[in-house]
Design a protein around this motif. Structure first.
Motif, PDB file in Angstrom:
ATOM      1  N   ILE A 128       0.922  -1.322  -0.111  1.00 16.67           N
ATOM      2  CA  ILE A 128      -0.185  -0.078  -0.054  1.00 16.67           C
ATOM      3  C   ILE A 128       0.988   1.168   0.067  1.00 16.67           C
ATOM      4  CG2 ILE A 128      -0.077   0.254   2.348  1.00 16.67           C
ATOM      5  CD1 ILE A 128      -3.048   0.698  -0.185  1.00 16.67           C
ATOM      6  N   ASN A 129       1.906   1.100   0.671  1.00 13.15           N
ATOM      7  CA  ASN A 129       2.770   2.275   0.863  1.00 13.15           C
ATOM      8  C   ASN A 129       3.496   2.388  -0.503  1.00 13.15           C
ATOM      9  OD1 ASN A 129       3.150   4.136   3.447  1.00 13.15           O
ATOM     10  ND2 ASN A 129       3.019   1.859   3.945  1.00 13.15           N
ATOM     11  N   ILE A 130       4.275   1.234  -1.167  1.00 11.21           N
ATOM     12  CA  ILE A 130       4.654   1.556  -2.499  1.00 11.21           C
ATOM     13  C   ILE A 130       3.550   1.990  -3.554  1.00 11.21           C
ATOM     14  CG2 ILE A 130       5.889   0.389  -4.297  1.00 11.21           C
ATOM     15  CD1 ILE A 130       7.027  -1.498  -2.410  1.00 11.21           C
ATOM     16  N   LEU A 131       2.402   1.489  -3.473  1.00 11.43           N
ATOM     17  CA  LEU A 131       1.289   1.946  -4.405  1.00 11.43           C
ATOM     18  C   LEU A 131       1.117   3.329  -4.345  1.00 11.43           C
ATOM     19  CD1 LEU A 131      -1.036   1.147  -6.238  1.00 11.43           C
ATOM     20  CD2 LEU A 131      -2.450   0.937  -4.291  1.00 11.43           C
ATOM     21  N   LEU A 132       0.891   3.995  -3.258  1.00  8.22           N
ATOM     22  CA  LEU A 132       0.768   5.280  -2.674  1.00  8.22           C
ATOM     23  C   LEU A 132       2.078   6.234  -3.495  1.00  8.22           C
ATOM     24  CD1 LEU A 132      -0.630   5.554   0.634  1.00  8.22           C
ATOM     25  CD2 LEU A 132      -2.186   6.023  -1.434  1.00  8.22           C
ATOM     26  N   ALA A 133       3.177   5.610  -3.096  1.00  9.18           N
ATOM     27  CA  ALA A 133       4.331   6.550  -3.579  1.00  9.18           C
ATOM     28  C   ALA A 133       4.736   6.365  -5.062  1.00  9.18           C
ATOM     29  CB  ALA A 133       5.636   5.752  -2.883  1.00  9.18           C
ATOM     30  N   LYS A 134       4.166   5.328  -5.856  1.00  8.10           N
ATOM     31  CA  LYS A 134       4.403   5.499  -7.125  1.00  8.10           C
ATOM     32  C   LYS A 134       3.426   5.823  -7.996  1.00  8.10           C
ATOM     33  CE  LYS A 134       6.747   2.228  -9.194  1.00  8.10           C
ATOM     34  NZ  LYS A 134       7.544   2.771  -9.768  1.00  8.10           N
ATOM     35  N   TYR A 135       2.271   5.474  -7.571  1.00  8.71           N
ATOM     36  CA  TYR A 135       0.993   5.880  -8.405  1.00  8.71           C
ATOM     37  C   TYR A 135      -0.117   6.502  -7.622  1.00  8.71           C
ATOM     38  CZ  TYR A 135       3.351   2.047 -11.113  1.00  8.71           C
ATOM     39  OH  TYR A 135       4.476   1.401 -11.557  1.00  8.71           O
ATOM     40  N   TYR A 136       0.019   7.412  -6.833  1.00 12.17           N
ATOM     41  CA  TYR A 136      -0.858   8.008  -6.038  1.00 12.17           C
ATOM     42  C   TYR A 136      -2.247   8.535  -6.626  1.00 12.17           C
ATOM     43  CZ  TYR A 136      -3.318  11.198  -3.117  1.00 12.17           C
ATOM     44  OH  TYR A 136      -4.397  11.986  -2.579  1.00 12.17           O
ATOM     45  N   ASP A 137      -3.212   7.942  -5.978  1.00 11.31           N
ATOM     46  CA  ASP A 137      -4.592   8.354  -6.488  1.00 11.31           C
ATOM     47  C   ASP A 137      -5.296   8.546  -5.261  1.00 11.31           C
ATOM     48  OD1 ASP A 137      -7.414   8.174  -7.191  1.00 11.31           O
ATOM     49  OD2 ASP A 137      -6.490   8.013  -9.353  1.00 11.31           O
ATOM     50  N   ARG A 138      -6.280   9.344  -5.147  1.00 16.43           N
ATOM     51  CA  ARG A 138      -6.774   9.756  -3.800  1.00 16.43           C
ATOM     52  C   ARG A 138      -7.932   8.279  -3.340  1.00 16.43           C
ATOM     53  NH1 ARG A 138     -10.141  15.335  -2.973  1.00 16.43           N
ATOM     54  NH2 ARG A 138      -7.794  15.758  -2.962  1.00 16.43           N
ATOM     55  N   LYS A 139      -8.179   7.797  -4.321  1.00 16.83           N
ATOM     56  CA  LYS A 139      -9.204   6.624  -4.440  1.00 16.83           C
ATOM     57  C   LYS A 139      -8.540   5.341  -3.463  1.00 16.83           C
ATOM     58  CE  LYS A 139      -8.032   4.608  -8.916  1.00 16.83           C
ATOM     59  NZ  LYS A 139      -8.604   4.217  -9.960  1.00 16.83           N
ATOM     60  N   TYR A 140      -7.110   5.356  -3.529  1.00 14.82           N
ATOM     61  CA  TYR A 140      -6.472   4.319  -2.918  1.00 14.82           C
ATOM     62  C   TYR A 140      -6.440   4.645  -1.124  1.00 14.82           C
ATOM     63  CZ  TYR A 140      -4.595   3.087  -7.459  1.00 14.82           C
ATOM     64  OH  TYR A 140      -4.381   2.532  -8.771  1.00 14.82           O
ATOM     65  N   LEU A 141      -6.772   5.915  -0.883  1.00 14.44           N
ATOM     66  CA  LEU A 141      -6.972   5.893   0.531  1.00 14.44           C
ATOM     67  C   LEU A 141      -8.070   5.170   1.246  1.00 14.44           C
ATOM     68  CD1 LEU A 141      -6.654   9.825   0.942  1.00 14.44           C
ATOM     69  CD2 LEU A 141      -4.774   8.210   1.144  1.00 14.44           C
ATOM     70  N   ILE A 142      -9.072   4.840   0.411  1.00 18.15           N
ATOM     71  CA  ILE A 142      -9.966   3.676   0.993  1.00 18.15           C
ATOM     72  C   ILE A 142      -9.251   2.518   1.439  1.00 18.15           C
ATOM     73  CG2 ILE A 142     -12.051   2.589   0.044  1.00 18.15           C
ATOM     74  CD1 ILE A 142     -12.680   4.788  -1.751  1.00 18.15           C
ATOM     75  N   LEU A 143      -8.511   2.260   0.508  1.00 22.41           N
ATOM     76  CA  LEU A 143      -7.918   0.752   0.915  1.00 22.41           C
ATOM     77  C   LEU A 143      -6.849   0.966   2.067  1.00 22.41           C
ATOM     78  CD1 LEU A 143      -6.295  -0.153  -2.836  1.00 22.41           C
ATOM     79  CD2 LEU A 143      -8.466  -1.257  -1.480  1.00 22.41           C
ATOM     80  N   GLY A 304      10.665   7.824  -4.943  1.00 24.58           N
ATOM     81  CA  GLY A 304      10.026   6.975  -5.564  1.00 24.58           C
ATOM     82  C   GLY A 304       9.619   5.754  -4.453  1.00 24.58           C
ATOM     83  N   ILE A 305       9.924   4.410  -4.635  1.00 26.38           N
ATOM     84  CA  ILE A 305       9.387   3.509  -3.696  1.00 26.38           C
ATOM     85  C   ILE A 305      10.212   3.891  -2.246  1.00 26.38           C
ATOM     86  CG2 ILE A 305       8.795   1.895  -5.498  1.00 26.38           C
ATOM     87  CD1 ILE A 305      11.128   0.073  -4.393  1.00 26.38           C
ATOM     88  N   GLY A 306      11.341   4.278  -2.456  1.00 25.66           N
ATOM     89  CA  GLY A 306      11.903   4.701  -1.133  1.00 25.66           C
ATOM     90  C   GLY A 306      11.201   5.471  -0.161  1.00 25.66           C
ATOM     91  N   ILE A 307      10.290   6.431  -0.663  1.00 28.39           N
ATOM     92  CA  ILE A 307       9.430   7.138   0.273  1.00 28.39           C
ATOM     93  C   ILE A 307       8.696   6.158   1.042  1.00 28.39           C
ATOM     94  CG2 ILE A 307       7.531   8.691   0.260  1.00 28.39           C
ATOM     95  CD1 ILE A 307       8.531  10.093  -1.906  1.00 28.39           C
ATOM     96  N   GLY A 308       8.034   5.265   0.325  1.00 31.51           N
ATOM     97  CA  GLY A 308       7.085   4.316   1.053  1.00 31.51           C
ATOM     98  C   GLY A 308       8.154   3.428   2.075  1.00 31.51           C
ATOM     99  N   ILE A 309       9.042   2.845   1.637  1.00 30.57           N
ATOM    100  CA  ILE A 309      10.093   1.957   2.418  1.00 30.57           C
ATOM    101  C   ILE A 309      10.526   2.906   3.859  1.00 30.57           C
ATOM    102  CG2 ILE A 309      12.299   0.616   2.861  1.00 30.57           C
ATOM    103  CD1 ILE A 309      11.870   0.115  -0.148  1.00 30.57           C
ATOM    104  N   TYR A 310      10.965   3.967   3.646  1.00 35.30           N
ATOM    105  CA  TYR A 310      11.428   4.861   4.681  1.00 35.30           C
ATOM    106  C   TYR A 310      10.156   5.076   5.589  1.00 35.30           C
ATOM    107  CZ  TYR A 310      12.541   9.034   7.513  1.00 35.30           C
ATOM    108  OH  TYR A 310      12.848   9.953   8.620  1.00 35.30           O
ATOM    109  N   SER A 311       8.962   5.440   5.147  1.00 36.66           N
ATOM    110  CA  SER A 311       7.805   5.684   5.923  1.00 36.66           C
ATOM    111  C   SER A 311       7.362   4.438   6.888  1.00 36.66           C
ATOM    112  CB  SER A 311       6.612   5.966   5.045  1.00 36.66           C
ATOM    113  OG  SER A 311       6.930   6.949   4.125  1.00 36.66           O
ATOM    114  N   ILE A 312       7.547   3.200   6.222  1.00 36.39           N
ATOM    115  CA  ILE A 312       7.337   2.068   6.957  1.00 36.39           C
ATOM    116  C   ILE A 312       8.204   1.786   8.094  1.00 36.39           C
ATOM    117  CG2 ILE A 312       7.339  -0.435   6.884  1.00 36.39           C
ATOM    118  CD1 ILE A 312       6.199  -0.011   3.927  1.00 36.39           C
ATOM    119  N   ILE A 313       9.558   1.999   7.663  1.00 39.75           N
ATOM    120  CA  ILE A 313      10.673   1.724   8.629  1.00 39.75           C
ATOM    121  C   ILE A 313      10.600   2.691   9.733  1.00 39.75           C
ATOM    122  CG2 ILE A 313      13.091   1.542   9.003  1.00 39.75           C
ATOM    123  CD1 ILE A 313      13.543   0.505   6.240  1.00 39.75           C
TER     124      ILE A 313
END
Length: 353
Positions: A128-143, A304-313
């Motif tokens: 979910i974090n990689i999806l947001l980081a690479k392909y952000y779309d507001r609808k993914y906030l539902i997920l 890129g996906i580094g944003i999602g990985i950093y956020s998780i860690i």
């Protein structure tokens, strides 16, 4: 300095969170748990750990840089969505097989972290974090919200905090957080964590709590720091046994409960407790130095996906401030960060001046 220019989620937020937790525990030690407040030795040890962490950050900040970062493009949007949905379905299946909702039943909760959950939670969190980081779309906030709800039914606050907290930080670095969204997200995280902690505590048949949800937070901080206070005289006495349990089998938190309090109970012992019990002050120093350097490196790769990985860690390191680094599943998330660093080794620039 204008507030808009402050990076609120740089690795130094760990120190702020540690000190905030210490203050909450100190206040709680007066009101809910102790006859006496936390000992000075606990406070000084926590401050020492913070200083070592800051030294680790400083080493990275002034000695290591990346000339550029490697783009990782093999994860398509459809694949990421599919993996997110699979993770949600796996957790739903987990709840069905358990036979109920662990949030409302302490017996079910004790058996909720099954092998299915151990696959589903990190899979959802990462994708979910990689999806947001690479392909952000507001609808993914539902997920994101759906994931927080479904995994929150397991009865663990950390799952909700992990999902909502990491997603919030990812959105922050994507510059997708408006004032209204920010306030709503923070309120949702705060209320969700309080609600799950309170509901779960009320479902324990052998305990009768009279504290309200806010008081319970201060109590938990005080109790966790009390456990660490009892660990300090036992420094280094387990000789790496807890570390071995993390990467093999068994329950490190239950072992700590039996070893420190001499009865079978699953205990959180702060970010510092397990390593201090295993290796004493030397072990604590190495751990905090490592975390400072590691988070500092991942922070420099947040593209890129580094944003999602950093956020998780970052989010799960904050969670560890209370729970302690005793989950091999979360160390797997650190492994993701290590892979990211290795992929970017060719771009490292060492500043020798």
């Amino acid at each position: 300095m204008k507030i808009e220019k402050i990076d609120f989620f740089q690795p130094g937020i760990i120190v702020v969170a540690i000190l905030a937790f210490l203050v909450m525990g100190y206040i709680g030690s007066f009101n809910y748990r102790f006859e006496d407040p936390l000992k000075l030795e606990v406070i000084l040890t926590v401050i020492f750990a913070c200083i070592v962490f800051i030294i680790g950050l400083a080493i990275v900040k002034y000695k290591i840089d990346f000339k550029q970062t490697k783009e990782i493009d093999f994860l398509s949007e459809r694949l990421l969505i599919a993996l997110v949905v699979i993770a949600l379905l796996l957790q739903t299946l987990n709840l069905v097989l358990i036979g109920g909702i662990p949030l409302f039943n302490s017996v079910l909760k004790s058996n909720a972290t099954t092998n299915i959950w151990r696959i589903a939670y990190p899979l959802f969190l990462i994708m979910i974090n990689i999806l947001l980081a690479k392909y952000y779309d507001r609808k993914y906030l539902i997920l994101v919200l759906l994931g927080a709800l479904i995994f929150g039914l397991n009865g663990y606050r950390t799952s909700v905090l992990g999902i909502l907290g990491s997603s919030f930080i990812t959105l922050y670095y994507l510059d997708k957080i408006s004032r209204k969204v920010g306030i709503a997200f923070i309120a949702l995280i705060f209320l969700g964590v309080m609600a799950i902690g309170y509901i779960a505590s009320q479902s324990i048949a052998t305990q009768h709590w009279t504290l309200n949800p806010l008081e319970l937070i201060f109590y938990r901080a005080a109790f966790t720091l009390e456990v660490f206070e009892k660990i300090i005289p036992l420094a280094g006495s387990t000789h790496g046994h807890i570390l071995g349990m993390i990467f093999s089998s068994g329950s490190p938190r239950t072992f700590i409960g039996e070893y420190v309090l001499h009865y079978t109970v699953c205990l959180t012992s702060t970010l510092f407790g397990p390593v201090y019990l295993d290796f004493g002050l030397v072990g604590l120093t190495i751990q905090m130095l490592f975390m400072g350097i590691f988070l500092g490196l991942i922070y420099k790769l947040k593209k890129g996906i580094g944003i999602g990985i950093y956020s998780i860690i970052l989010t799960h390191t904050v969670i560890w401030i209370e729970t302690g680094p005793t989950d091999i599943m979360i160390w797997f998330l650190y492994l993701l960060g290590l892979i990211l660093i290795v992929l970017n080794l060719n771009y490292i620039n060492l500043n020798k001046n």
